[in-house]
Write an enzyme that holds these catalytic residues in place. Structure first.
Site, short mmCIF file in Angstrom:
data_model
loop_
_atom_site.label_atom_id
_atom_site.label_comp_id
_atom_site.label_asym_id
_atom_site.label_seq_id
_atom_site.Cartn_x
_atom_site.Cartn_y
_atom_site.Cartn_z
N ASP A 129 0.86 -1.18 0.00
CA ASP A 129 0.00 0.00 0.00
C ASP A 129 0.90 1.23 0.00
O ASP A 129 1.58 1.51 0.99
CB ASP A 129 -0.91 0.00 1.23
CG ASP A 129 -2.03 1.03 1.14
OD1 ASP A 129 -1.86 2.04 0.41
OD2 ASP A 129 -3.06 0.85 1.81
N ARG A 131 -0.16 4.37 -0.56
CA ARG A 131 -0.95 5.59 -0.42
C ARG A 131 -0.51 6.43 0.78
O ARG A 131 -0.06 5.91 1.79
CB ARG A 131 -2.44 5.25 -0.27
CG ARG A 131 -3.06 4.68 -1.51
CD ARG A 131 -4.48 4.21 -1.25
NE ARG A 131 -4.53 3.07 -0.35
CZ ARG A 131 -5.65 2.45 0.02
NH1 ARG A 131 -6.81 2.89 -0.44
NH2 ARG A 131 -5.60 1.41 0.82
#
Length: 211
Positions: A129, A131
């Protein structure tokens, strides 16, 4: 650390969920452009219903059944419209949990060969991930949102916003109907990424924690 963000324009946008005031934003350092859709008065100091939604072209626009992104977007917009007050922050540059659209399609192929959504990213040499939520925190601050009732199944999103100074008063999970195509995806999000999904019905959220 929150980001530098610029509001570049505002206009009402009628949608199938109702009319929202749309604010366009740009990060001058990265060039990323984002959108905030606002209903009602969100700068009165009271907790605001907020969805921070990561861009997903395949799910949000094309209606892909491989993920639950489009269904979560729909559920969040309906929930905000029903409440008559809230904001949806749509973050560009988050495609495939931040690895990009082309890499996400490559990850799909690996998932079809038996890898789950976590291991597919790793096999590509990409982060599980990638983000970050600095732009979202800056947008909420610009909107005058002091505290959020966060619409999410993802505790990492809650923790990421809180670490950036956003007060998360509570979390409200989003219920979506599982499809024949996304059962494994939802189970991986629940079992490997800690998403708040029911152990027997992974499309249904478990009881939300408070912040």
């Amino acid at each position: 650390m929150t980001s530098r963000i610029e509001r570049v324009g505002s206009a009402p946008v009628p949608t199938r969920w109702g009319t929202f005031l749309a604010h366009g934003y740009r990060n001058p350092d990265t060039g990323d452009e984002h959108l905030a859709l606002v209903a009602g008065d969100v700068d009165d100091g009271e907790p605001v219903l907020v969805r921070v939604h990561s861009e997903c072209l395949t799910g949000d626009v094309l209606g892909s059944l491989r993920c639950d992104c489009g269904a979560q977007l729909d559920a969040a917009m309906r929930r905000i419209e029903q409440a008559g007050r809230g904001a949806l922050v749509y973050l560009r540059g988050h495609e495939g949990r931040g690895i990009g659209l082309a890499a996400k399609i490559r990850a799909y192929a690996l998932q079809d060969d038996g890898l789950d959504t976590v291991d597919a990213n790793v096999a590509l040499g990409a982060p599980v991930d990638a983000r970050s939520y600095g732009d979202a925190a800056a947008i909420l601050r610009d909107l005058g949102v002091a505290s959020v009732l966060l619409l999410t199944n993802n505790p990492a999103k809650r923790d990421g916003l809180a670490a950036l100074g956003t007060t998360v008063a509570a979390v409200e999970p989003l219920a979506t109907a599982p499809t024949a195509q996304n059962g494994g995806y939802l189970r991986a999000k629940r079992d490997r990424l800690g998403h708040l999904l029911h152990p027997d019905e992974p499309g249904r959220p478990s009881s939300p924690p408070t912040a």
